[in-house]
Design a protein around this motif. Sequence first.
Motif, PDB file in Angstrom:
ATOM      1  N   LYS A 196      23.473  -0.305  -2.388  1.00  0.00           N
ATOM      2  CA  LYS A 196      23.786  -0.739  -3.739  1.00  0.00           C
ATOM      3  C   LYS A 196      25.035  -1.679  -3.691  1.00  0.00           C
ATOM      4  N   ARG A 197      26.062  -1.230  -2.832  1.00  0.00           N
ATOM      5  CA  ARG A 197      27.301  -2.249  -2.780  1.00  0.00           C
ATOM      6  C   ARG A 197      26.887  -3.627  -2.096  1.00  0.00           C
ATOM      7  N   LEU A 198      26.104  -3.411  -1.142  1.00  0.00           N
ATOM      8  CA  LEU A 198      25.636  -4.474  -0.125  1.00  0.00           C
ATOM      9  C   LEU A 198      24.801  -5.691  -0.897  1.00  0.00           C
ATOM     10  N   LEU A 199      23.851  -5.018  -1.771  1.00  0.00           N
ATOM     11  CA  LEU A 199      22.882  -5.737  -2.644  1.00  0.00           C
ATOM     12  C   LEU A 199      24.035  -6.533  -3.807  1.00  0.00           C
ATOM     13  N   GLU A 200      24.847  -5.843  -4.095  1.00  0.00           N
ATOM     14  CA  GLU A 200      25.661  -6.486  -5.315  1.00  0.00           C
ATOM     15  C   GLU A 200      26.821  -7.674  -4.625  1.00  0.00           C
ATOM     16  N   MET A 201      26.748  -7.561  -3.195  1.00  0.00           N
ATOM     17  CA  MET A 201      27.624  -8.481  -2.744  1.00  0.00           C
ATOM     18  C   MET A 201      26.676  -9.777  -2.049  1.00  0.00           C
ATOM     19  N   GLY A 202      25.520  -9.582  -2.521  1.00  0.00           N
ATOM     20  CA  GLY A 202      24.563 -10.573  -2.159  1.00  0.00           C
ATOM     21  C   GLY A 202      23.803 -10.729  -0.887  1.00  0.00           C
ATOM     22  N   ILE A 203      24.088  -9.450  -0.213  1.00  0.00           N
ATOM     23  CA  ILE A 203      23.401  -9.247   1.079  1.00  0.00           C
ATOM     24  C   ILE A 203      21.865  -8.739   0.696  1.00  0.00           C
ATOM     25  N   VAL A 204      21.145  -9.464   0.583  1.00  0.00           N
ATOM     26  CA  VAL A 204      19.563  -9.123   0.246  1.00  0.00           C
ATOM     27  C   VAL A 204      18.734  -9.389   1.023  1.00  0.00           C
ATOM     28  N   PRO A 205      17.627  -8.960   1.570  1.00  0.00           N
ATOM     29  CA  PRO A 205      16.691  -9.296   2.362  1.00  0.00           C
ATOM     30  C   PRO A 205      16.051 -10.570   2.365  1.00  0.00           C
ATOM     31  N   GLY A 206      16.281 -11.534   3.544  1.00  0.00           N
ATOM     32  CA  GLY A 206      15.873 -12.864   3.433  1.00  0.00           C
ATOM     33  C   GLY A 206      17.094 -13.631   3.483  1.00  0.00           C
ATOM     34  N   VAL A 207      18.303 -13.065   3.064  1.00  0.00           N
ATOM     35  CA  VAL A 207      19.476 -14.176   2.879  1.00  0.00           C
ATOM     36  C   VAL A 207      20.147 -14.459   4.506  1.00  0.00           C
ATOM     37  N   LYS A 208      20.568 -15.507   4.866  1.00  0.00           N
ATOM     38  CA  LYS A 208      21.130 -15.709   6.332  1.00  0.00           C
ATOM     39  C   LYS A 208      22.688 -15.760   6.031  1.00  0.00           C
TER      40      LYS A 208
END
Length: 73
Positions: free
Chosen positions: A26-38
Amino acid sequence: MNSLDKFPVGSKVKVKEISKEVQIRKRLLEMGIVPGVKLEITGKAPLGDPMEILVRGYKLSLRKNEAVSIIVE
């Protein structure tokens, strides 16, 4: 598949998935680290913890236990 902590400084990688651990995920997703991001690894402390990455135009520091949760290609 490799986790983010295995790559050296200067590597450019693409996020494939994030581990299913609820709190870290949850924390990583909130920081913008989502599948597909470089991501680009811009620095590491002498012992590899923490590490600095460039994601979506901003620098972010991650602990090694967080970087292990990010699977990249």
